[in-house]
Design an enzyme around this catalytic site. Structure first.
Site, PDB file in Angstrom:
ATOM      1  N   ARG A  69      97.618  63.549 -15.889  1.00  0.00           N
ATOM      2  CA  ARG A  69      98.828  63.995 -16.578  1.00  0.00           C
ATOM      3  C   ARG A  69      99.371  65.268 -15.921  1.00  0.00           C
ATOM      4  O   ARG A  69     100.576  65.442 -15.782  1.00  0.00           O
ATOM      5  CB  ARG A  69      98.535  64.299 -18.055  1.00  0.00           C
ATOM      6  CG  ARG A  69      97.861  63.194 -18.850  1.00  0.00           C
ATOM      7  CD  ARG A  69      98.774  62.053 -19.212  1.00  0.00           C
ATOM      8  NE  ARG A  69      99.026  61.146 -18.122  1.00  0.00           N
ATOM      9  CZ  ARG A  69      98.136  60.293 -17.620  1.00  0.00           C
ATOM     10  NH1 ARG A  69      96.902  60.273 -18.072  1.00  0.00           N
ATOM     11  NH2 ARG A  69      98.451  59.470 -16.645  1.00  0.00           N
TER      12      ARG A  69
ATOM     13  N   ASN B  78     117.286  62.173 -32.776  1.00  0.00           N
ATOM     14  CA  ASN B  78     116.252  61.229 -32.364  1.00  0.00           C
ATOM     15  C   ASN B  78     116.891  59.928 -31.917  1.00  0.00           C
ATOM     16  O   ASN B  78     118.044  59.635 -32.260  1.00  0.00           O
ATOM     17  CB  ASN B  78     115.286  60.958 -33.520  1.00  0.00           C
ATOM     18  CG  ASN B  78     113.852  60.809 -33.077  1.00  0.00           C
ATOM     19  OD1 ASN B  78     113.569  60.623 -31.895  1.00  0.00           O
ATOM     20  ND2 ASN B  78     112.932  60.869 -34.028  1.00  0.00           N
TER      21      ASN B  78
ATOM     22  N   GLU C  45     115.850  57.046 -32.902  1.00  0.00           N
ATOM     23  CA  GLU C  45     115.845  56.230 -34.120  1.00  0.00           C
ATOM     24  C   GLU C  45     115.253  57.067 -35.241  1.00  0.00           C
ATOM     25  O   GLU C  45     114.596  58.091 -34.977  1.00  0.00           O
ATOM     26  CB  GLU C  45     115.013  54.965 -33.911  1.00  0.00           C
ATOM     27  CG  GLU C  45     113.597  55.230 -33.487  1.00  0.00           C
ATOM     28  CD  GLU C  45     112.850  53.959 -33.097  1.00  0.00           C
ATOM     29  OE1 GLU C  45     111.612  53.974 -33.181  1.00  0.00           O
ATOM     30  OE2 GLU C  45     113.503  52.968 -32.733  1.00  0.00           O
TER      31      GLU C  45
ATOM     32  N   ALA D 184     118.298  62.376 -26.433  1.00  0.00           N
ATOM     33  CA  ALA D 184     118.258  63.837 -26.512  1.00  0.00           C
ATOM     34  C   ALA D 184     119.163  64.482 -25.469  1.00  0.00           C
ATOM     35  O   ALA D 184     119.753  65.537 -25.723  1.00  0.00           O
ATOM     36  CB  ALA D 184     116.820  64.328 -26.347  1.00  0.00           C
TER      37      ALA D 184
ATOM     38  N   GLY E 233     113.396  64.494 -31.025  1.00  0.00           N
ATOM     39  CA  GLY E 233     112.509  63.545 -30.364  1.00  0.00           C
ATOM     40  C   GLY E 233     111.098  63.504 -30.889  1.00  0.00           C
ATOM     41  O   GLY E 233     110.148  63.354 -30.121  1.00  0.00           O
ATOM     42  N   THR E 234     110.930  63.627 -32.206  1.00  0.00           N
ATOM     43  CA  THR E 234     109.586  63.587 -32.773  1.00  0.00           C
ATOM     44  C   THR E 234     109.404  62.327 -33.627  1.00  0.00           C
ATOM     45  O   THR E 234     110.364  61.764 -34.146  1.00  0.00           O
ATOM     46  CB  THR E 234     109.307  64.820 -33.649  1.00  0.00           C
ATOM     47  OG1 THR E 234     110.086  64.738 -34.846  1.00  0.00           O
ATOM     48  CG2 THR E 234     109.643  66.101 -32.911  1.00  0.00           C
TER      49      THR E 234
ATOM     50  N   ASN F 219     104.847  69.157 -27.121  1.00  0.00           N
ATOM     51  CA  ASN F 219     104.573  68.631 -25.792  1.00  0.00           C
ATOM     52  C   ASN F 219     103.672  69.573 -25.003  1.00  0.00           C
ATOM     53  O   ASN F 219     103.753  70.793 -25.137  1.00  0.00           O
ATOM     54  CB  ASN F 219     105.879  68.413 -25.027  1.00  0.00           C
ATOM     55  CG  ASN F 219     106.799  67.434 -25.737  1.00  0.00           C
ATOM     56  OD1 ASN F 219     106.333  66.592 -26.511  1.00  0.00           O
ATOM     57  ND2 ASN F 219     108.082  67.540 -25.494  1.00  0.00           N
TER      58      ASN F 219
ATOM     59  N   HIS G 206     100.477  72.535 -29.288  1.00  0.00           N
ATOM     60  CA  HIS G 206      99.386  71.619 -28.954  1.00  0.00           C
ATOM     61  C   HIS G 206      98.753  71.909 -27.600  1.00  0.00           C
ATOM     62  O   HIS G 206      98.034  71.065 -27.071  1.00  0.00           O
ATOM     63  CB  HIS G 206      99.887  70.170 -28.998  1.00  0.00           C
ATOM     64  CG  HIS G 206     100.196  69.696 -30.383  1.00  0.00           C
ATOM     65  ND1 HIS G 206     101.016  68.614 -30.651  1.00  0.00           N
ATOM     66  CD2 HIS G 206      99.793  70.165 -31.600  1.00  0.00           C
ATOM     67  CE1 HIS G 206     101.116  68.448 -31.963  1.00  0.00           C
ATOM     68  NE2 HIS G 206     100.371  69.369 -32.553  1.00  0.00           N
TER      69      HIS G 206
END
Length: 232
Positions: free
Chosen positions: A59, A201, A203, A219, A175-176, A92, A109
């Site tokens: 990553r 978002n 959706e 976004a 975007g969560t 993120n 995080h």
């Protein structure tokens, strides 16, 4: 938007998806082909450290192939121009907000380009591969691990985030999924404190019904539009 002074913006995987980074958990429940339980828990790290370290090495390396998109750029522009309080809280672990120029930022995080010593708690910048049992430059113990908040661990700077939410006039979620706590509860804290709440978002999220306003779309379009509204 004229009465807005203090703003908290929460960003999730959706803001980085347009830059080419996989969202945290796909429709099949996997993250980059792995069960989250196999790569994002303390138990997984203890059971298969080679797998967990390799997963985050991959990553981390992926970050060199992507760049910030228009949404990251718009938030950085807001950060530079907004005269009141502003806090961008991201779920993120990528560095796209920083590379776009954002300064008032918390990685709740953790961060891919950081290593954490499990022995002394010291975190250091890290851009290369991180083999298991790498020694800490502070205490010397061979306990460096990815600086990622695993499931079951406490996210970073929750006291700072909570205080900002309680002062906010506007809370925006970008975007969560609205399914991962404690971030999924931020909208409730902000709303109880009197803030206006807006969701951006692709959706509706699992917590859409908590927001006063939901705007659906990418976004890279919605965030610049909102920033233009805020800056006039």
């Amino acid at each position: 938007m004229d009465d807005i002074r203090n703003i908290v913006i929460l960003t999730g995987a959706g803001i980085s998806a347009e830059s080419g980074l996989a969202t945290f958990r796909g429709p099949d429940g996997l993250w980059e082909g792995h069960r989250v339980e196999d790569v994002c828990t303390p138990e997984a790290l203890a059971r298969k450290p080679e797998l967990v370290h390799r997963f985050y090495d991959e990553r981390r390396a992926k970050l060199a192939e992507v760049k910030p998109n228009a949404a990251h750029g718009a938030l950085a522009a807001l950060d530079a121009a907004w005269p009141g309080e502003l806090l961008i809280v991201t779920q993120n672990v990528d560095d796209l907000h920083e590379r776009a120029g954002a300064k008032r930022l918390i990685h709740m995080h953790g961060e891919l380009r950081s290593a954490l010593c499990a022995a002394c708690g010291k975190a250091v910048p890290w851009v290369d591969a991180l083999p298991p049992a790498s020694p800490c430059g502070g205490c010397g113990q061979p306990h460096l691990r990815p600086d990622i908040v695993f499931f079951g661990e406490m996210p970073y700077e929750m006291d700072v985030i909570d205080a900002a939410l309680r002062r906010a006039d506007l809370f925006v979620s970008v975007g969560t999924s609205g399914a991962v706590y404690p971030a999924a509860g931020f909208v409730q804290t902000a709303r109880y404190a009197g803030a206006r709440t807006v969701e951006l978002n692709l959706e509706p999220s699992a917590g859409s019904f908590y927001f006063e306003e939901s705007r659906m779309g990418p976004a890279s379009r919605l965030v610049p539009e909102l920033v233009r509204e805020l800056l006039g």
